[in-house]
Design a protein around this motif. Sequence first.
Motif, short mmCIF file in Angstrom:
data_model
loop_
_atom_site.label_atom_id
_atom_site.label_comp_id
_atom_site.label_asym_id
_atom_site.label_seq_id
_atom_site.Cartn_x
_atom_site.Cartn_y
_atom_site.Cartn_z
N ARG A 101 -26.72 -2.12 -5.65
CA ARG A 101 -25.81 -1.17 -6.28
C ARG A 101 -24.73 -0.67 -5.37
NH1 ARG A 101 -25.67 4.16 -6.19
NH2 ARG A 101 -27.99 4.31 -5.48
N THR A 102 -25.10 -0.37 -4.12
CA THR A 102 -24.27 0.09 -2.96
C THR A 102 -23.21 -0.86 -2.44
OG1 THR A 102 -26.07 0.02 -1.40
CG2 THR A 102 -25.55 2.17 -2.63
N ASP A 103 -23.69 -2.39 -2.29
CA ASP A 103 -22.85 -3.28 -2.10
C ASP A 103 -21.88 -3.56 -3.19
OD1 ASP A 103 -23.89 -3.96 0.20
OD2 ASP A 103 -25.09 -5.69 -0.54
N ARG A 104 -22.23 -3.29 -4.54
CA ARG A 104 -21.11 -3.65 -5.37
C ARG A 104 -20.21 -2.43 -5.48
NH1 ARG A 104 -25.25 -3.47 -9.64
NH2 ARG A 104 -23.78 -2.34 -10.81
N ALA A 105 -20.64 -1.17 -5.27
CA ALA A 105 -19.71 0.06 -5.18
C ALA A 105 -18.84 -0.13 -3.93
CB ALA A 105 -20.64 1.22 -5.05
N ALA A 106 -19.19 -0.54 -2.90
CA ALA A 106 -18.42 -0.74 -1.74
C ALA A 106 -17.24 -1.76 -1.80
CB ALA A 106 -19.49 -1.00 -0.42
N ARG A 107 -17.77 -2.83 -2.43
CA ARG A 107 -16.76 -3.87 -2.94
C ARG A 107 -15.88 -3.54 -3.73
NH1 ARG A 107 -15.20 -8.78 -0.55
NH2 ARG A 107 -17.16 -9.71 -0.69
N ARG A 108 -16.10 -2.62 -4.93
CA ARG A 108 -15.03 -2.34 -5.92
C ARG A 108 -14.14 -1.27 -5.21
NH1 ARG A 108 -15.73 -0.69 -11.59
NH2 ARG A 108 -17.01 -2.67 -11.93
N LEU A 109 -14.54 -0.26 -4.29
CA LEU A 109 -13.85 0.66 -3.74
C LEU A 109 -12.84 -0.17 -2.72
CD1 LEU A 109 -12.93 3.51 -2.92
CD2 LEU A 109 -14.80 3.26 -1.28
N ILE A 110 -13.34 -1.04 -2.08
CA ILE A 110 -12.23 -1.97 -1.37
C ILE A 110 -11.54 -2.79 -2.07
CG2 ILE A 110 -12.08 -3.92 0.35
CD1 ILE A 110 -14.97 -2.78 1.47
N VAL B 217 0.86 -1.20 0.14
CA VAL B 217 -0.13 0.12 -0.10
C VAL B 217 1.00 1.26 0.01
CG1 VAL B 217 -1.48 1.36 1.32
CG2 VAL B 217 -1.69 -1.29 1.24
N ASP B 218 0.52 2.04 -0.90
CA ASP B 218 1.35 3.10 -1.17
C ASP B 218 0.65 4.55 -0.32
OD1 ASP B 218 3.72 3.77 -2.25
OD2 ASP B 218 3.19 4.45 -4.16
N GLU B 219 1.15 5.30 0.18
CA GLU B 219 0.49 6.38 0.91
C GLU B 219 -0.84 5.80 1.72
OE1 GLU B 219 0.75 10.50 -1.41
OE2 GLU B 219 -0.21 9.16 -2.71
N PRO B 220 -0.37 5.14 2.90
CA PRO B 220 -1.39 4.53 3.63
C PRO B 220 -2.51 5.59 4.46
CG PRO B 220 0.79 3.73 4.20
CD PRO B 220 0.96 4.72 3.15
N ASP B 221 -2.13 6.70 4.43
CA ASP B 221 -2.98 7.83 4.98
C ASP B 221 -4.12 8.25 3.89
OD1 ASP B 221 -0.91 9.09 3.82
OD2 ASP B 221 -1.09 11.10 5.14
N VAL B 222 -3.42 8.21 2.66
CA VAL B 222 -4.64 8.57 1.63
C VAL B 222 -5.35 7.75 1.21
CG1 VAL B 222 -4.57 9.34 -0.85
CG2 VAL B 222 -2.65 10.35 0.41
N VAL B 223 -5.04 6.38 1.19
CA VAL B 223 -5.81 5.16 0.81
C VAL B 223 -6.74 5.12 2.10
CG1 VAL B 223 -5.93 2.55 0.95
CG2 VAL B 223 -3.86 4.06 -0.24
N ALA B 224 -6.58 5.31 3.28
CA ALA B 224 -7.38 5.36 4.50
C ALA B 224 -8.32 6.27 4.37
CB ALA B 224 -6.60 5.43 5.80
N THR B 225 -7.92 7.53 3.90
CA THR B 225 -9.17 8.70 3.86
C THR B 225 -9.86 8.34 2.71
OG1 THR B 225 -7.26 10.22 4.46
CG2 THR B 225 -9.22 11.12 3.15
N LEU B 226 -9.34 7.88 1.49
CA LEU B 226 -10.29 7.12 0.52
C LEU B 226 -11.09 6.30 1.00
CD1 LEU B 226 -10.94 6.99 -2.72
CD2 LEU B 226 -9.15 5.31 -2.68
N LEU B 227 -10.91 5.41 1.59
CA LEU B 227 -11.90 4.37 2.16
C LEU B 227 -12.80 4.77 3.12
CD1 LEU B 227 -9.39 1.41 2.43
CD2 LEU B 227 -11.23 1.30 1.03
N VAL B 228 -12.28 5.59 3.96
CA VAL B 228 -13.22 6.12 5.08
C VAL B 228 -14.37 6.77 4.64
CG1 VAL B 228 -13.50 7.72 7.24
CG2 VAL B 228 -11.72 5.82 6.99
N SER B 229 -14.05 7.94 3.84
CA SER B 229 -14.86 8.78 2.99
C SER B 229 -15.68 8.23 2.01
CB SER B 229 -13.95 10.07 2.30
OG SER B 229 -13.35 10.90 3.41
N GLY B 230 -15.22 7.29 1.23
CA GLY B 230 -15.90 6.58 0.26
C GLY B 230 -16.90 5.90 0.61
N LEU B 231 -16.62 4.91 1.76
CA LEU B 231 -17.51 4.14 2.39
C LEU B 231 -18.66 4.89 3.09
CD1 LEU B 231 -15.22 1.18 3.39
CD2 LEU B 231 -16.78 1.08 1.39
#
Length: 196
Positions: free
Chosen positions: A182-191, A153-167
């Motif tokens: 649709r939201t389950d599929r989107a969450a799975r794709r984001l993760i 994982v590159d830039e862990p803080d950025v990836v964490a922010t992406l996951l927290v805000s995105g989810l």
Amino acid sequence: MDTCSVRYSQPMARPLDHAKRAEILDAVVRYIAERGLADLSLRPLAAALGTSSRMLIYYFGTKEELLVQALATHRPDLTAVFADLDDAAALRGRLWDFWRSNTTGTGAVSVRVMLQVLGAACAPHGPYAGYADDAIATFVGTLTAGLRTLETVDEPDVVATLLVSGLRGILQDRLVTGDIERTDRAARRLIDQAVR
């Protein structure tokens, strides 16, 4: 004047009933999840909880503090959620389990309330700004620490922010639209895309 008798004749404050307090905190989260935060008033809340607004003030001080303490009792142990990760597949599994817990499991009720509090915290000088900032920082910080254990994982803080805000955004979408598939599929794709 006998000061000794005057001193002992003063009414003593009633000790806090910790079991009653815990019961109130749990009921507050359920009440707000069902009725919403926007028009929250202590009198109807107290009536629904089988107590008085005076007792709620006695226990918690303010309506805002009552809600903050109620949410704090429902906050998951994020350190345990992201502990002992040894590879990206394990983290993806934990994130998916966390998503499921917050959409259909034990966290679903408190998430509904948390999203309302985060929305209210966006108002300038809002009463929940401090709590919301702390909640986000805790989640991002804990997830960042988990991501740092993975070499991929590159830039862990950025990836964490992406996951927290995105989810969080996908959760809000789900609550507003009711579109589970649709939201389950989107969450799975984001993760899957954020944690490779």
